[in-house]
Each structure stands twice: as structure tokens, then as C-alpha cells.
Design a protein around this motif. Structure first.
Motif, PDB file in Angstrom:
ATOM      1  N   PHE A  72       0.589   0.305  -4.245  1.00 61.56           N
ATOM      2  CA  PHE A  72       0.839  -1.083  -3.857  1.00 61.56           C
ATOM      3  C   PHE A  72       1.945  -1.650  -4.740  1.00 61.56           C
ATOM      4  N   ILE A  73       2.675  -2.628  -4.210  1.00 54.94           N
ATOM      5  CA  ILE A  73       3.652  -3.370  -5.001  1.00 54.94           C
ATOM      6  C   ILE A  73       3.332  -4.852  -4.857  1.00 54.94           C
ATOM      7  N   GLY A  74       3.198  -5.536  -5.989  1.00 56.95           N
ATOM      8  CA  GLY A  74       2.894  -6.959  -5.959  1.00 56.95           C
ATOM      9  C   GLY A  74       2.769  -7.510  -7.362  1.00 56.95           C
ATOM     10  N   TYR A  75       2.161  -8.697  -7.472  1.00 51.19           N
ATOM     11  CA  TYR A  75       2.013  -9.349  -8.769  1.00 51.19           C
ATOM     12  C   TYR A  75       0.941  -8.663  -9.606  1.00 51.19           C
ATOM     13  N   ALA A  76       1.308  -8.257 -10.824  1.00 53.55           N
ATOM     14  CA  ALA A  76       0.337  -7.886 -11.841  1.00 53.55           C
ATOM     15  C   ALA A  76       0.075  -9.157 -12.661  1.00 53.55           C
ATOM     16  N   LEU A  77      -0.343  -9.018 -13.909  1.00 51.03           N
ATOM     17  CA  LEU A  77      -0.568 -10.199 -14.730  1.00 51.03           C
ATOM     18  C   LEU A  77       0.730 -10.968 -14.944  1.00 51.03           C
ATOM     19  N   ASN A  78       0.596 -12.273 -15.031  1.00 53.25           N
ATOM     20  CA  ASN A  78       1.726 -13.166 -15.331  1.00 53.25           C
ATOM     21  C   ASN A  78       2.854 -13.083 -14.311  1.00 53.25           C
ATOM     22  N   LYS A  79       2.467 -12.784 -13.067  1.00 55.94           N
ATOM     23  CA  LYS A  79       3.419 -12.762 -11.946  1.00 55.94           C
ATOM     24  C   LYS A  79       4.586 -11.801 -12.177  1.00 55.94           C
ATOM     25  N   GLU A  80       4.288 -10.675 -12.800  1.00 56.34           N
ATOM     26  CA  GLU A  80       5.267  -9.604 -12.931  1.00 56.34           C
ATOM     27  C   GLU A  80       5.071  -8.636 -11.773  1.00 56.34           C
ATOM     28  N   VAL A  81       6.122  -8.384 -11.003  1.00 56.05           N
ATOM     29  CA  VAL A  81       6.023  -7.479  -9.864  1.00 56.05           C
ATOM     30  C   VAL A  81       6.070  -6.037 -10.368  1.00 56.05           C
ATOM     31  N   LYS A  82       5.014  -5.291 -10.057  1.00 59.30           N
ATOM     32  CA  LYS A  82       4.899  -3.907 -10.505  1.00 59.30           C
ATOM     33  C   LYS A  82       4.389  -3.019  -9.371  1.00 59.30           C
ATOM     34  N   VAL A  83       4.479  -1.713  -9.591  1.00 58.86           N
ATOM     35  CA  VAL A  83       3.902  -0.715  -8.696  1.00 58.86           C
ATOM     36  C   VAL A  83       2.559  -0.301  -9.269  1.00 58.86           C
ATOM     37  N   ALA A  84       1.546  -0.212  -8.424  1.00 51.90           N
ATOM     38  CA  ALA A  84       0.239   0.297  -8.842  1.00 51.90           C
ATOM     39  C   ALA A  84      -0.080   1.530  -7.997  1.00 51.90           C
ATOM     40  N   ASN A  85      -0.113   2.680  -8.627  1.00 51.26           N
ATOM     41  CA  ASN A  85      -0.370   3.956  -7.951  1.00 51.26           C
ATOM     42  C   ASN A  85      -1.872   4.231  -7.956  1.00 51.26           C
ATOM     43  N   ILE A  86      -2.495   4.245  -6.758  1.00 47.27           N
ATOM     44  CA  ILE A  86      -3.953   4.382  -6.688  1.00 47.27           C
ATOM     45  C   ILE A  86      -4.406   5.731  -6.134  1.00 47.27           C
ATOM     46  N   LEU A  87      -3.467   6.574  -5.693  1.00 49.93           N
ATOM     47  CA  LEU A  87      -3.812   7.876  -5.117  1.00 49.93           C
ATOM     48  C   LEU A  87      -2.777   8.898  -5.571  1.00 49.93           C
ATOM     49  N   PRO A  88      -3.202  10.073  -6.063  1.00 48.05           N
ATOM     50  CA  PRO A  88      -2.226  11.098  -6.468  1.00 48.05           C
ATOM     51  C   PRO A  88      -1.296  11.456  -5.310  1.00 48.05           C
ATOM     52  N   TYR A  89      -0.060  11.755  -5.640  1.00 49.52           N
ATOM     53  CA  TYR A  89       0.947  12.010  -4.608  1.00 49.52           C
ATOM     54  C   TYR A  89       0.738  13.324  -3.858  1.00 49.52           C
ATOM     55  N   ASP A  90      -0.122  14.194  -4.369  1.00 46.25           N
ATOM     56  CA  ASP A  90      -0.368  15.456  -3.665  1.00 46.25           C
ATOM     57  C   ASP A  90      -1.605  15.391  -2.784  1.00 46.25           C
ATOM     58  N   ILE A  91      -2.142  14.185  -2.561  1.00 44.21           N
ATOM     59  CA  ILE A  91      -3.306  13.984  -1.693  1.00 44.21           C
ATOM     60  C   ILE A  91      -2.890  13.155  -0.479  1.00 44.21           C
ATOM     61  N   CYS A  92      -3.270  13.612   0.716  1.00 44.50           N
ATOM     62  CA  CYS A  92      -2.975  12.863   1.944  1.00 44.50           C
ATOM     63  C   CYS A  92      -3.644  11.492   1.904  1.00 44.50           C
ATOM     64  N   CYS A  93      -2.923  10.467   2.303  1.00 37.82           N
ATOM     65  CA  CYS A  93      -3.512   9.128   2.356  1.00 37.82           C
ATOM     66  C   CYS A  93      -3.961   8.801   3.778  1.00 37.82           C
ATOM     67  N   TRP A  94      -4.662   7.693   3.907  1.00 37.71           N
ATOM     68  CA  TRP A  94      -5.100   7.200   5.211  1.00 37.71           C
ATOM     69  C   TRP A  94      -4.455   5.834   5.427  1.00 37.71           C
ATOM     70  N   GLY A  95      -3.168   5.827   5.755  1.00 38.33           N
ATOM     71  CA  GLY A  95      -2.448   4.572   5.791  1.00 38.33           C
ATOM     72  C   GLY A  95      -1.839   4.172   7.110  1.00 38.33           C
ATOM     73  N   VAL A  96      -1.318   5.150   7.879  1.00 37.43           N
ATOM     74  CA  VAL A  96      -0.501   4.809   9.030  1.00 37.43           C
ATOM     75  C   VAL A  96      -1.203   5.000  10.367  1.00 37.43           C
ATOM     76  N   GLY A  97      -2.393   5.563  10.365  1.00 38.48           N
ATOM     77  CA  GLY A  97      -3.091   5.806  11.625  1.00 38.48           C
ATOM     78  C   GLY A  97      -2.443   6.945  12.403  1.00 38.48           C
ATOM     79  N   SER A  98      -2.631   6.962  13.711  1.00 36.65           N
ATOM     80  CA  SER A  98      -2.110   8.044  14.554  1.00 36.65           C
ATOM     81  C   SER A  98      -1.307   7.487  15.717  1.00 36.65           C
ATOM     82  N   GLY A  99      -0.372   8.308  16.200  1.00 39.00           N
ATOM     83  CA  GLY A  99       0.424   7.961  17.367  1.00 39.00           C
ATOM     84  C   GLY A  99       0.359   9.042  18.412  1.00 39.00           C
ATOM     85  N   SER A 100       1.262   9.010  19.358  1.00 39.96           N
ATOM     86  CA  SER A 100       1.240   9.959  20.478  1.00 39.96           C
ATOM     87  C   SER A 100       1.527  11.398  20.055  1.00 39.96           C
TER      88      SER A 100
END
Length: 369
Positions: A72-100
Motif C-alpha cells: 500500500f502507499i499512503g500516509y504513515a505517521l505525521n502524514k508522511e507518504v510511504k510504501v508499506a509492503n504486506i506480502l512477500p514479492y514471491d507470493i501470488c496476491c489476491w488483488g485483481v480478480g479474474s477476466g475473460s
């Protein structure tokens, strides 16, 4: 750019740990008016406390849906915009759903991140998030050898047949005249310039499981602690109150690296507040305690009132936004689920613990039960 690592180890996606080989990046935005990382990320010392516990470090049975992205990217403490990595990059995420044609969650698998939207009108916040997102993609492209043309929005993923029908982040970006083509061009420029985002600033190594807490005051009366905490929040500092040794202690942040606590102390001093760095914590201010507490005025509410019962005053028939209440609401005992806007607004519910809400009401319209 700063990256916080806060893996969502309780999320079902993290537990499944389906391995992936990165082929691209999907850019999302949350579609909700909440720019704070603490809404989604469980890292209280770095992004603040989510008082409802409805962050994404929860199983689907608690969240009510099976979803997870890498960051995620957004406000951390004191309104500092940071990246928060919550899932290792070698693991498939469940973010975009499915298409045709399939899904960018799995095959081919894409790294995915969400940008925390606000009301979509704040240009300063938009620019800060946009620029961090560019730096983050430069970093990811270098780290995983991702072609810039393989960076897509959720909307584009759907159009390509690899995602569900969403319009983000285009719905936000078009307010400020930006497109995904602009974004990809900015990432290309960053790569061509040898952007320093290849080595983002990340937290230093924690020091022996010690938390350094920046304290700004200690009081016998909770009302005094509440006043200081309110002043700090109004000044842009994310603060909390703990109880220890019969004192209400107002603290700002709890850091595993002392240098980070020193930096926060310096910011507070520059803003005119006295500070003291301690490694002593305490119980949350709502916990049972023998410390004396000033009795609140009948219609004055603070965070300490969350979970307590209230009822509409005689003649009250509307919520804070002017909408008319259902006929049963004015005569029903309700629970306070949140105190907002400096105690002027209460979010109330018929349930004390379940994540259901009746509505928002003016604090001045409510009386304690």
C-alpha cells in the motif's frame, strides 16, 4: 521513498503462500476516502493504531472477503507518504480478480499495490502518492527486471482480460489530468536516470526487541492527557495514551530503532512540545486502572467512551448529515464505535463488538445511558 515491511501473516493469502515469478505490475487505488496506511496495514509503531482492527492482517473470516495485495502507499505517521509492503514479492496476491483470459494474480503473476485514496480532491496528497508510486515502480522494475510496458492499471488489466471490471486508479487520476501512459513515461524516465529508488530507505535493524517511546506528558487526571493528545493530533501527530504507575502518559510512536525515536522527538520539540524518550509502555487508556479520572461532562465524548452506551436526546430525529433516522433509532440504546472530529461526531451501532454501524450522529444530540 521509504518502505515499511509489515507482512500480513494472518491473511489467508499469506498463509497459502503460492509462489510466483513476477511478470509485471498492477497499479490499484482503494476507492475509499481514507488516505491512512493504518486502515489497511498492521504496523502501529510506524503507521498508527487501527482502533477497529479491520486492517488486512486478518483472515477472510474476519475481513469478510479474500483479498490481499503486495503493498500500500499512503500516509504513515505525521502524514508522511510511504510504501508499506504486506506480502512477500514471491507470493501470488489476491488483488485483481479474474477476466475473460485469466488473472494477473497467478498466470502471468503480477506484483500489485494499492494507493490509498482520499476524497480525490487534494492535489498535494495526490502528487505525493503519485511520485512515490513512480519511485516504487522504478525500484520494482530494476529489482525484478520488469518491462515498463508490463505496468498496468486495474482498469487496463480488465480490458486485457486478466482482471475484474474496475476503473482504478483512472477514476482518481483523471481529476488531476494524469493517465497510465503518463505514469509509464515517468517510470521510464526514472529508469533512464538511474533513479536512487533502487535502494529505498528501509527501517534499520531493530535493537534487541526494545521499543523506544516518545513521551510528551504524564498526568494524574485523564482529562489533562486527553487535552494534550487532542492538541498533538491537531498539530498532525498521531498519538495515544497509556496508563502506568497511576499516570496517564501521552506518547507519540513506539520505535524499534532509537534513531527514529530521536527524529520524532526533534520534530515534537520543533513544534513546541517537551519530550522524553522511554522504553516503558503501559496499558491502553481504556483498560482497568486505579488511576483517578475526571468525570466527563454529560455530552462531552472522547476515545475513552468507545464501547459505552448512548441514546438520542428527546426530539432528535436526524443523523449528523441531516438524513432522517428510522423511527426506532431515537428510542434505542446504541454503542459508541468511534469518536470523530474532536468529539463532535459519534459513530454508533446497535452492536458493541460486531463490525456493523447504525450511523453518525452529532455528539451534542446524544446522552449517556
Amino acid at each position: 521513498m521509504q518502505i515499511i515491511t509489515a507482512y500480513a501473516t494472518k491473511n489467508d493469502c499469506y498463509k497459502k503462500a503460492q509462489k510466483m515469478t513476477t511478470k509485471g505490475i498492477v497499479v490499484h487505488s482503494t476507492g475509499a476516502n481514507n488516505p491512512n496506511l493504518k486502515r489497511y496495514v498492521d504496523a502501529p509503531a510506524e503507521v498508527g493504531v487501527n482502533q477497529y482492527g479491520n486492517h488486512w492482517n486478518n483472515p477472510a473470516s474476519v475481513m469478510g472477503r479474500s483479498v490481499c495485495v503486495h503493498s500500500f502507499i499512503g500516509y504513515a505517521l505525521n502524514k508522511e507518504v510511504k510504501v508499506a509492503n504486506i506480502l512477500p514479492y514471491d507470493i501470488c496476491c489476491w488483488g485483481v480478480g479474474s477476466g475473460s483470459k485469466g488473472s494477473y494474480n497467478y498466470n502471468p503473476a503480477y506484483i500489485q499495490f494499492e494507493m490509498c485514496e482520499d476524497d480525490c480532491k487534494n492535489k498535494e496528497y495526490f502528487e505525493a502518492v503519485y511520485n512515490v508510486a513512480v519511485e516504487y515502480c522504478v525500484y520494482l522494475c530494476k529489482k525484478f527486471n520488469i518491462p515498463v510496458d508490463n505496468i498496468v492499471s486495474h482498469k487496463e488489466a480488465h480490458a486485457l482480460g486478466y482482471g475484474s471490471n474496475h476503473g482504478d486508479p483512472d477514476n482518481w487520476w483523471r481529476n488531476f489530468g494524469r493517465t497510465m501512459n503518463d505514469f509509464r513515461a515517468a517510470v521510464k524516465a526514472g529508469l533512464a536516470a538511474g533513479d536512487s529508488a533502487e535502494t529505498p530507505t528501509e527501517p534499520a535493524k531493530p535493537e534487541a526487541n526494545v521499543l523506544y517511546r516518545v513521551q510528551t506528558g504524564a498526568f494524574k487526571q485523564k482529562a489533562n492527557a486527553d487535552k494534550l493528545a487532542a492538541d498533538l493530533k491537531a498539530a498532525g501527530f498521531d498519538t495515544y495514551i497509556v496508563i502506568a504507575n497511576d499516570l496517564y502518559k501521552v506518547q507519540v510512536g513506539a520505535y524499534s530503532v532509537k534513531a527514529n525515536a530521536d527524529n520524532m522527538a526533534a520534530k515534537l520539540k520543533a513544534a513546541g512540545y517537551d519530550t522524553y524518550i522511554t522504553t516503558n509502555g503501559g496499558k491502553a487508556a481504556g483498560a482497568a486502572t486505579t488511576a483517578p479520572e475526571a468525570k466527563p461532562a454529560a455530552d462531552v465524548f472522547t476515545e475513552a467512551d468507545v464501547g459505552k452506551k448512548v441514546k438520542c436526546k428527546p426530539g432528535v430525529t436526524k443523523f449528523s448529515n441531516g438524513a432522517k433516522m428510522a423511527s426506532w433509532v431515537p428510542s434505542t440504546a446504541l454503542y459508541i464505535r468511534a469518536v470523530e472530529q474532536g468529539g463532535k461526531i459519534l459513530l454508533v451501532s446497535t452492536e458493541k463488538t460486531k463490525k456493523v454501524y447504525t450511523g453518525r450522529v452529532n455528539a451534542s444530540d446524544m446522552q449517556r445511558v
